[in-house]
Design a protein around this motif. Structure first.
Motif, short mmCIF file in Angstrom:
data_model
loop_
_atom_site.label_atom_id
_atom_site.label_comp_id
_atom_site.label_asym_id
_atom_site.label_seq_id
_atom_site.Cartn_x
_atom_site.Cartn_y
_atom_site.Cartn_z
N LYS A 56 39.74 51.62 43.29
CA LYS A 56 40.56 51.23 44.32
C LYS A 56 39.69 50.78 45.63
O LYS A 56 39.03 51.72 46.02
CB LYS A 56 41.63 52.03 44.39
N LYS B 20 34.04 47.35 37.48
CA LYS B 20 32.71 47.62 37.04
C LYS B 20 32.79 47.57 35.51
O LYS B 20 33.51 48.38 34.84
CB LYS B 20 32.20 48.91 37.65
N GLY C 124 28.29 44.62 47.05
CA GLY C 124 27.30 44.78 46.81
C GLY C 124 26.85 45.57 45.72
O GLY C 124 27.65 45.43 44.68
N ALA D 140 24.20 46.59 41.98
CA ALA D 140 23.56 45.98 41.08
C ALA D 140 24.24 45.73 39.60
O ALA D 140 23.80 44.95 38.83
CB ALA D 140 22.28 46.55 40.73
N ARG D 141 25.03 46.62 39.59
CA ARG D 141 25.95 46.56 38.07
C ARG D 141 26.79 45.38 38.16
O ARG D 141 27.45 45.13 39.25
CB ARG D 141 26.71 47.89 38.09
N ASP E 116 30.49 55.39 43.65
CA ASP E 116 29.24 55.15 42.79
C ASP E 116 28.49 56.72 42.52
O ASP E 116 27.21 56.65 42.92
CB ASP E 116 28.37 54.12 43.63
N LYS F 2 30.05 43.44 38.18
CA LYS F 2 31.45 43.77 38.85
C LYS F 2 32.06 42.36 39.15
O LYS F 2 31.53 41.30 39.41
CB LYS F 2 31.11 44.62 39.86
N1 LIG Z 1 36.30 51.57 46.47
C1 LIG Z 1 35.70 50.91 47.29
N2 LIG Z 1 36.02 50.36 48.25
C2 LIG Z 1 35.36 49.58 49.02
N3 LIG Z 1 33.99 49.16 49.03
C3 LIG Z 1 33.34 50.01 47.84
C4 LIG Z 1 34.16 50.63 47.10
N4 LIG Z 1 33.27 51.18 45.99
C5 LIG Z 1 32.22 50.34 46.27
N5 LIG Z 1 32.17 49.58 47.37
C6 LIG Z 1 31.30 48.80 47.97
O1 LIG Z 1 30.69 47.83 46.87
C7 LIG Z 1 29.33 48.16 46.66
C8 LIG Z 1 28.91 48.15 45.23
O2 LIG Z 1 29.82 49.10 44.71
P1 LIG Z 1 28.88 50.15 43.75
O3 LIG Z 1 30.06 51.24 43.12
O4 LIG Z 1 27.87 50.97 44.52
O5 LIG Z 1 28.10 49.47 42.72
P2 LIG Z 1 26.74 49.50 41.85
O6 LIG Z 1 27.10 50.54 40.85
O7 LIG Z 1 26.58 48.22 41.33
O8 LIG Z 1 25.87 49.88 42.89
C9 LIG Z 1 29.03 49.64 47.45
O9 LIG Z 1 27.65 49.42 47.84
C10 LIG Z 1 29.89 49.58 48.58
O10 LIG Z 1 29.55 48.74 49.71
#
Ligand SMILES: Nc1ncnc2c1ncn2[C@@H]1O[C@H](COP(=O)(O)OP(=O)(O)O)[C@@H](O)[C@H]1O
Ligand SMILES: [Mg+2]
Length: 419
Positions: free
Chosen positions: A236, A191, A173, A175-176, A331, A178
């Motif tokens: 991770k 990211k 998920g 928006a950035r 995040d 990745k």
């Molecule tokens: N370390 C992680 N392990 C598993 N899932 C993750 C992890 N970090 C983020 N996620 C999942 O990935 C999604 C997107 O990561 P996130 O860092 O929130 O990106 P953005 O900055 O684009 O919102 C999160 O909403 C979560 O569901």
């Protein structure tokens, strides 16, 4: 609305297993005005002694036919497995159709999605692809992500090939931009920075994850890799565990699902740490510890003005049959603001709503199973630490002086301490 696929099978990788099995069936019925989603666990799945629930809130392990009209018939835990803004953008480019429906997003996104679910049109799950981008691909992935952000991609065959690589990470998920990459032992969420960013986001997020850990929060492990002259944040994956045969997949669902709500503007009034902690206490195997962690996370977010702390940025994970626990924090981003008196978090944090303020957060501390003195002490210690320490941590991990200047108004703002 018409859709080509309105039925799919839902697969699950059971705790301790590598191969997925079929857990149930999802039908999106769009024949009437209101779209209805129906999910039922398969009879043979229910008979297994090792069958587990998809989530403990909406899709408990029973033989009933679950129905929902929320989110165009998509259940929360299933929505959590679907791509978000970034992934949807890639899928739309890839299938080049305008009438993309929810089921398409579900079926097109690959199996590195969060948690343990998979989706497909066949009753039996396909063998897992086990195809991941490698750390070595990061440079290519970063450059195509850049071009997509800037809408500059020219459709050459070579570009399309690289874009296919990026598609492997679409089901995460957020928006950035990745991608998901693997190294010898782990899967990482990569990211990317974008030229449009006001500061080095990768480094600043890495600094916030470090700062949160120093404050006693359980956080996702992260590191920075320099690729083609730019920093990439690697987080991770805490929902995967490498074994010699492949990856174990831990079930995961978001706080949006725990709150049984969605991210439409009208649902935002349901976004609340207070309701979330009440829910968490019902299903967590370590409710005291998780409630305390959630409280600390809320206070931390207020102290760094992380106003993007919406319920998709909190999750729950299970490693074995029923051990649901709050996931590590991820995040975490500061939002520098002009207002020095009033800042709002994305979720309600006390009896005065979303106000990122110490008194407000103390007001409902008992719901987090904390007494007033203990809550006060957590807030005081963290506020002092962040006020004095954010700059040191940021500089230590490499955030530039210029970027520190750009983000400094985010930390321990005046209104936080207002009585
Ligand atoms: N370390 C992680 N392990 C598993 N899932 C993750 C992890 N970090 C983020 N996620 C999942 O990935 C999604 C997107 O990561 P996130 O860092 O929130 O990106 P953005 O900055 O684009 O919102 C999160 O909403 C979560 O569901
Ligand atoms: Mg996010």
């Amino acid at each position: 609305m018409t859709s080509k696929n309105n039925t799919c099978f839902v697969y699950i990788t059971l705790p301790g297993q590598i191969e997925p099995i079929t857990a149930g069936k999802l039908v999106i019925d769009d024949s009437a005005d209101e779209v209805i989603g129906r999910f039922v666990y398969g009879k043979s799945y229910l008979k297994r002694h090792d069958a587990v629930e998809i989530d403990p809130v909406e899709l408990k392990l029973t033989d009933k036919i679950y129905e929902t009209v929320k989110m165009s018939g998509i259940f929360g835990a299933i929505r959590d497995s679907m791509p978000d803004y970034w992934g949807r953008r890639l899928i739309e480019r890839h299938i080049a159709r305008l009438d993309v429906c929810e089921m398409d997003y579900l079926l097109y996104s690959p199996d590195d999605r969060i948690g343990a679910l998979g989706f497909g049109l066949n009753k039996e799950p396909p063998a897992p692809l086990r195809k991941f981008n490698k750390m070595l691909d990061l440079k290519k992935l970063q450059s195509i992500a850049d071009e997509i952000v800037n809408d500059e991609v020219s459709p050459t065959p070579e570009r399309e090939q690289v874009e296919e690589l990026l598609l492997l990470g679409t089901s995460m998920g957020g928006a950035r931009p990745k991608a998901v990459v693997s190294d010898k032992d782990n899967l990482w969420l990569a990211k990317f920075n974008s030229d449009k960013d006001r500061w080095n986001n990768a480094l600043v997020e890495h600094a916030m994850l470090n700062l949160a850990q120093e404050c006693g929060l359980n956080v996702a492990q992260s590191k920075i890799k320099r690729v083609g002259g730019k920093d990439v944040l690697l987080v991770k994956r805490f929902d995967r565990k490498h074994t010699k045969d492949g990856y174990l997949r831990h079930r995961m669902f978001s706080a949006l699902t725990a709150l049984q709500t969605d991210d439409s503007p009208t649902s935002r009034s349901n976004w609340s740490y207070i309701t979330l902690v009440e829910e968490l206490r019902r299903f967590s195997t370590t409710p005291c510890e998780d409630a305390r962690q959630l409280f600390m996370r809320m206070v931390f977010n207020a102290l760094i003005s992380n106003t993007d702390d919406h319920p998709r940025n909190h999750a729950f994970v299970a490693h074995t049959a029923n051990d649901w626990r709050l996931s590590p924090a991820y995040d975490l981003t500061p939002t520098p603001m002009i207002s020095i008196e009033h800042r709002d978090l994305a979720m309600v944090c006390g009896n005065r709503g979303r106000w990122a303020n110490a008194k407000n957060m103390r007001s409902e501390c008992c719901r987090f199973m904390l007494g007033p003195t203990e809550a006060e002490s957590i807030i005081k210690t963290m506020a002092e630490f962040i006020e004095k320490g954010w700059y040191k941590t940021a500089r230590r991990v490499g955030v530039s002086e210029r970027d520190c200047e750009a983000i400094k108004s985010a930390f321990a703002y005046q209104g936080f301490f207002m009585e």
